[in-house]
Write a protein that holds these residues in place. Structure first.
Motif, PDB file in Angstrom:
ATOM      1  N   THR A 118       0.823  -1.267  -0.053  1.00 64.12           N
ATOM      2  CA  THR A 118      -0.110   0.041  -0.051  1.00 64.12           C
ATOM      3  C   THR A 118       0.781   1.244  -0.018  1.00 64.12           C
ATOM      4  O   THR A 118       0.533   2.240  -0.759  1.00 64.12           O
ATOM      5  N   GLU A 119       2.011   1.299   1.039  1.00 63.49           N
ATOM      6  CA  GLU A 119       2.645   2.446   0.895  1.00 63.49           C
ATOM      7  C   GLU A 119       3.388   2.848  -0.527  1.00 63.49           C
ATOM      8  O   GLU A 119       3.467   3.931  -0.795  1.00 63.49           O
ATOM      9  N   PHE A 120       3.981   1.741  -1.049  1.00 58.08           N
ATOM     10  CA  PHE A 120       4.615   1.813  -2.212  1.00 58.08           C
ATOM     11  C   PHE A 120       3.715   2.167  -3.365  1.00 58.08           C
ATOM     12  O   PHE A 120       4.109   3.326  -4.248  1.00 58.08           O
ATOM     13  N   VAL A 121       2.711   1.647  -3.538  1.00 56.37           N
ATOM     14  CA  VAL A 121       1.506   2.149  -4.497  1.00 56.37           C
ATOM     15  C   VAL A 121       1.160   3.758  -4.451  1.00 56.37           C
ATOM     16  O   VAL A 121       1.089   4.305  -5.158  1.00 56.37           O
ATOM     17  N   GLY A 122       0.931   4.046  -3.097  1.00 56.64           N
ATOM     18  CA  GLY A 122       0.523   5.235  -2.953  1.00 56.64           C
ATOM     19  C   GLY A 122       1.607   6.229  -3.252  1.00 56.64           C
ATOM     20  O   GLY A 122       1.023   7.233  -3.881  1.00 56.64           O
ATOM     21  N   GLU A 123       2.786   6.155  -3.021  1.00 55.47           N
ATOM     22  CA  GLU A 123       4.055   6.915  -3.180  1.00 55.47           C
ATOM     23  C   GLU A 123       4.044   7.113  -4.787  1.00 55.47           C
ATOM     24  O   GLU A 123       4.254   8.059  -5.504  1.00 55.47           O
ATOM     25  N   ARG A 124       4.071   5.741  -5.638  1.00 56.22           N
ATOM     26  CA  ARG A 124       4.334   5.792  -6.975  1.00 56.22           C
ATOM     27  C   ARG A 124       2.904   6.495  -7.681  1.00 56.22           C
ATOM     28  O   ARG A 124       3.294   7.117  -8.917  1.00 56.22           O
ATOM     29  N   LEU A 125       1.899   6.303  -7.093  1.00 60.73           N
ATOM     30  CA  LEU A 125       0.506   6.722  -7.962  1.00 60.73           C
ATOM     31  C   LEU A 125       0.790   8.362  -7.573  1.00 60.73           C
ATOM     32  O   LEU A 125       0.288   9.253  -8.652  1.00 60.73           O
ATOM     33  N   SER A 126       1.036   8.777  -6.574  1.00 60.84           N
ATOM     34  CA  SER A 126       1.108  10.262  -6.424  1.00 60.84           C
ATOM     35  C   SER A 126       2.227  10.886  -7.372  1.00 60.84           C
ATOM     36  O   SER A 126       1.837  11.847  -7.915  1.00 60.84           O
ATOM     37  N   LEU A 127       3.379  10.242  -7.548  1.00 54.86           N
ATOM     38  CA  LEU A 127       4.194  10.925  -8.571  1.00 54.86           C
ATOM     39  C   LEU A 127       3.774  10.757  -9.920  1.00 54.86           C
ATOM     40  O   LEU A 127       3.880  11.604 -10.745  1.00 54.86           O
ATOM     41  N   ALA A 128       3.011   9.822 -10.268  1.00 53.12           N
ATOM     42  CA  ALA A 128       2.466   9.658 -11.568  1.00 53.12           C
ATOM     43  C   ALA A 128       1.467  10.856 -11.860  1.00 53.12           C
ATOM     44  O   ALA A 128       1.560  11.341 -12.901  1.00 53.12           O
ATOM     45  N   ARG A 129       0.682  11.087 -11.054  1.00 46.83           N
ATOM     46  CA  ARG A 129      -0.323  11.977 -11.098  1.00 46.83           C
ATOM     47  C   ARG A 129       0.167  13.431 -11.064  1.00 46.83           C
ATOM     48  O   ARG A 129      -0.177  14.049 -11.740  1.00 46.83           O
ATOM     49  N   TRP A 130       1.315  13.564 -10.187  1.00 43.06           N
ATOM     50  CA  TRP A 130       2.059  14.754 -10.208  1.00 43.06           C
ATOM     51  C   TRP A 130       2.550  15.055 -11.717  1.00 43.06           C
ATOM     52  O   TRP A 130       2.642  16.324 -12.320  1.00 43.06           O
ATOM     53  N   LEU A 131       3.019  13.820 -12.345  1.00 44.31           N
ATOM     54  CA  LEU A 131       4.104  13.924 -13.549  1.00 44.31           C
ATOM     55  C   LEU A 131       3.088  14.226 -14.602  1.00 44.31           C
ATOM     56  O   LEU A 131       3.269  15.175 -15.654  1.00 44.31           O
ATOM     57  N   ARG A 132       1.838  13.930 -14.434  1.00 45.57           N
ATOM     58  CA  ARG A 132       0.736  14.217 -15.469  1.00 45.57           C
ATOM     59  C   ARG A 132       0.412  15.605 -15.454  1.00 45.57           C
ATOM     60  O   ARG A 132       0.231  16.122 -16.602  1.00 45.57           O
ATOM     61  N   ARG A 133      -0.083  16.090 -14.280  1.00 45.86           N
ATOM     62  CA  ARG A 133      -0.011  17.572 -14.097  1.00 45.86           C
ATOM     63  C   ARG A 133       0.939  18.493 -14.611  1.00 45.86           C
ATOM     64  O   ARG A 133       0.534  19.552 -15.126  1.00 45.86           O
ATOM     65  N   ALA A 134       2.185  18.208 -14.267  1.00 43.86           N
ATOM     66  CA  ALA A 134       3.376  18.792 -14.496  1.00 43.86           C
ATOM     67  C   ALA A 134       3.261  19.174 -16.107  1.00 43.86           C
ATOM     68  O   ALA A 134       3.669  19.798 -16.723  1.00 43.86           O
ATOM     69  N   VAL A 135       3.282  18.047 -16.875  1.00 47.01           N
ATOM     70  CA  VAL A 135       3.184  17.947 -18.313  1.00 47.01           C
ATOM     71  C   VAL A 135       2.001  18.814 -18.985  1.00 47.01           C
ATOM     72  O   VAL A 135       2.437  19.601 -19.652  1.00 47.01           O
ATOM     73  N   GLU A 136       0.941  18.821 -18.248  1.00 44.83           N
ATOM     74  CA  GLU A 136      -0.170  19.534 -18.705  1.00 44.83           C
ATOM     75  C   GLU A 136       0.238  21.085 -18.597  1.00 44.83           C
ATOM     76  O   GLU A 136      -0.069  22.004 -19.419  1.00 44.83           O
ATOM     77  N   HIS A 137       0.768  21.385 -17.315  1.00 48.07           N
ATOM     78  CA  HIS A 137       1.172  22.732 -17.106  1.00 48.07           C
ATOM     79  C   HIS A 137       2.246  23.190 -17.791  1.00 48.07           C
ATOM     80  O   HIS A 137       2.107  24.232 -18.336  1.00 48.07           O
ATOM     81  N   ARG A 138       2.978  22.210 -18.296  1.00 46.19           N
ATOM     82  CA  ARG A 138       4.309  22.780 -19.199  1.00 46.19           C
ATOM     83  C   ARG A 138       3.348  22.975 -20.700  1.00 46.19           C
ATOM     84  O   ARG A 138       3.925  24.100 -21.044  1.00 46.19           O
ATOM     85  N   ASN A 139       2.736  22.191 -20.983  1.00 47.69           N
ATOM     86  CA  ASN A 139       1.868  22.456 -22.468  1.00 47.69           C
ATOM     87  C   ASN A 139       1.239  23.624 -22.525  1.00 47.69           C
ATOM     88  O   ASN A 139       1.182  24.484 -23.451  1.00 47.69           O
ATOM     89  N   GLN A 140       0.525  23.995 -21.213  1.00 49.00           N
ATOM     90  CA  GLN A 140      -0.090  25.156 -21.121  1.00 49.00           C
ATOM     91  C   GLN A 140       0.690  26.372 -21.238  1.00 49.00           C
ATOM     92  O   GLN A 140       0.049  27.460 -21.790  1.00 49.00           O
ATOM     93  N   THR A 141       1.774  26.466 -20.575  1.00 49.82           N
ATOM     94  CA  THR A 141       2.694  27.545 -20.269  1.00 49.82           C
ATOM     95  C   THR A 141       3.289  27.652 -21.754  1.00 49.82           C
ATOM     96  O   THR A 141       3.453  29.025 -22.135  1.00 49.82           O
TER      97      THR A 141
END
Length: 438
Positions: free
Chosen positions: A273-296
């Motif tokens: 559970t702990e490993f999944v939560g950490e990796r899933l959080s990083l994956a969601r952050w990366l998706r938001r970061a790429v979308e923010h990069r494209n918008q900028t």
């Protein structure tokens, strides 16, 4: 002496550069191609990250106006052609030329010393030492490797390079040999001295000089292709009914897909559970970061296009002054963000393909209300040199006076600086080249 303890409370603000913030800043500087490589590397470490690769459809370029070759660089057309590298081209010939393993190994030592120009980048003594052969064997091997195509490769000097090509074309006459032995006189445009050194008339010399111009001083340069010239642009500008439209180049733009279903399956195991939560959080952050990069990138590109509408309509001579601060204030981001976004980004326009940094230039004072940009003035300098009489080239003072008379105040030293940036020779050098050409 009396010692005492005191306790004080205070507040202060500071910016902490977290790892995620550093990654987000790095994403702003990545081109579409580099972004795809970055996401793929993250997907190798994170089981919940997948790369949505761009479609295979090639980008649709806007209709291009008729411009000179210096104003237009068809990136996509050049990217479609992949020529072999210089190393691969020569290595393929070596495979056919050398039968014994020892000769092939020695030839490889010569190939490792070849420069992008096609010349040898090491002395023959160093190559002989590295290959463990004598100088006599090195001389013999040099003569063999210099037989590869195109002629002129593995030369140690300009004279040797041109001599190899002249011999290959059956042009190595006594007069040609004299010219190639006296290249300093040719470089100084001392045709009378060169004629005496070659023992020929001026007419015979001029006929041989025409043949010299057919030779290539850097035969290996034809195999060099820069990364910027091969990759496709990141932004596309097109003309719409209501004005200019800017869009991301979707044909090369990757996206991040988070595999939520896999995460739900794995979370059934409580130990993970702990490993999944950490990796899933990083994956969601990366998706938001790429979308923010494209918008900028899209916001910055749209603001640049809005300010440079005159350039899109009429060409480089109409680039208006614009700074990073101007765009940053209009978009609502920091100036450093605009600098990172525009570094290395390419945009395809009706005038050709350019780097976003091309459109940033300082303002020069004029007689009118509107200021001229330094980029437009550089284009004007290039145009004046292109249209000048080759036998009577314009000096820096003359160019400065012409542009000043047109309404933009320009000093001679500024013309010299722009000329060096454009890699334009001085008026004396241009006159000497014209003399040799004629």
């Amino acid at each position: 002496m009396q010692l005492s303890y005191t306790q004080q409370l205070g507040q202060r603000q500071s910016l902490v550069m977290t790892a995620q913030l550093q990654q987000a800043i790095c994403l702003l500087q990545l081109s579409n191609t580099d972004l795809q490589s970055y996401i793929e590397s993250e997907a190798e470490e994170n089981p919940f990250v997948e790369v949505a690769r761009p479609t295979s459809d090639r980008l649709r370029e806007p209709a291009l106006s008729k411009r000179s070759a210096s104003d237009y660089d068809d990136v996509t057309a050049r990217a479609a052609y992949h020529a072999p590298s210089l190393y691969g081209h020569v290595a393929a010939q070596f495979d056919l030329m050398f039968d014994t393993p020892r000769d092939r190994v020695v030839a490889e030592c010569f190939l490792e010393a070849i420069e992008p120009s096609g010349w040898l980048g090491e002395s023959l003594e160093d190559i002989a030492f590295r290959a463990a052969i004598t100088m006599e064997e090195a001389e013999d091997m040099l003569a063999r490797v210099q037989q590869v195509d195109p002629a002129g490769l593995f030369a140690r000097s300009l004279a040797e390079c041109l001599t190899l090509q002249a011999a290959d074309k059956n042009m190595l006459t006594p007069i040609m040999s004299g010219i190639l032995s006296n290249l300093p006189k040719l470089a100084a445009a001392d045709l009378n001295g060169l004629s005496r050194a070659c023992g020929c008339s001026m007419e015979e010399l001029r006929n041989e000089l025409k043949e010299v111009r057919r030779l290539n001083p850097k035969p290996g340069a034809d195999f060099i292709y820069g990364d910027i010239a091969q990759r496709e642009p990141d932004l596309i500008v097109s003309k719409g009914e209501e004005g200019w439209l800017v869009d991301l180049n979707r044909s090369t733009l990757p996206a991040v897909v988070v595999d939520e279903a896999k995460a739900e399956t794995v979370t059934r195991d409580k130990t993970a559970t702990e490993f999944v939560g950490e990796r899933l959080s990083l994956a969601r952050w990366l998706r938001r970061a790429v979308e923010h990069r494209n918008q900028t990138i899209l916001l910055v590109g749209a603001e640049i296009v809005r300010r440079q509408a005159a350039f899109l309509e009429h060409g480089p001579a109409h680039i208006v002054p614009m700074t990073l601060k101007d765009v940053a204030e209009a978009v609502g981001v920091h100036e450093s963000t605009v600098s990172r976004v525009t570094t290395g980004m390419l945009i395809v326009t009706p005038q050709g393909t350019f780097g976003l940094k091309t459109f940033f230039s300082t303002a020069l004072s004029t007689d009118g209300d509107e200021a001229s940009s330094s980029a437009a003035i550089r284009h004007r300098v290039q145009q004046l040199v292109k249209d000048e009489d080759p036998s009577k080239p314009l000096s820096d003072d003359a160019i400065a006076k012409i542009i000043t008379d047109e309404g933009t105040h320009l000093a001679r030293r500024t013309v010299a600086k722009y000329r060096e940036m454009l890699k334009i020779p001085s008026s004396f050098q241009r006159k000497r080249r014209a003399k040799l050409a004629n």
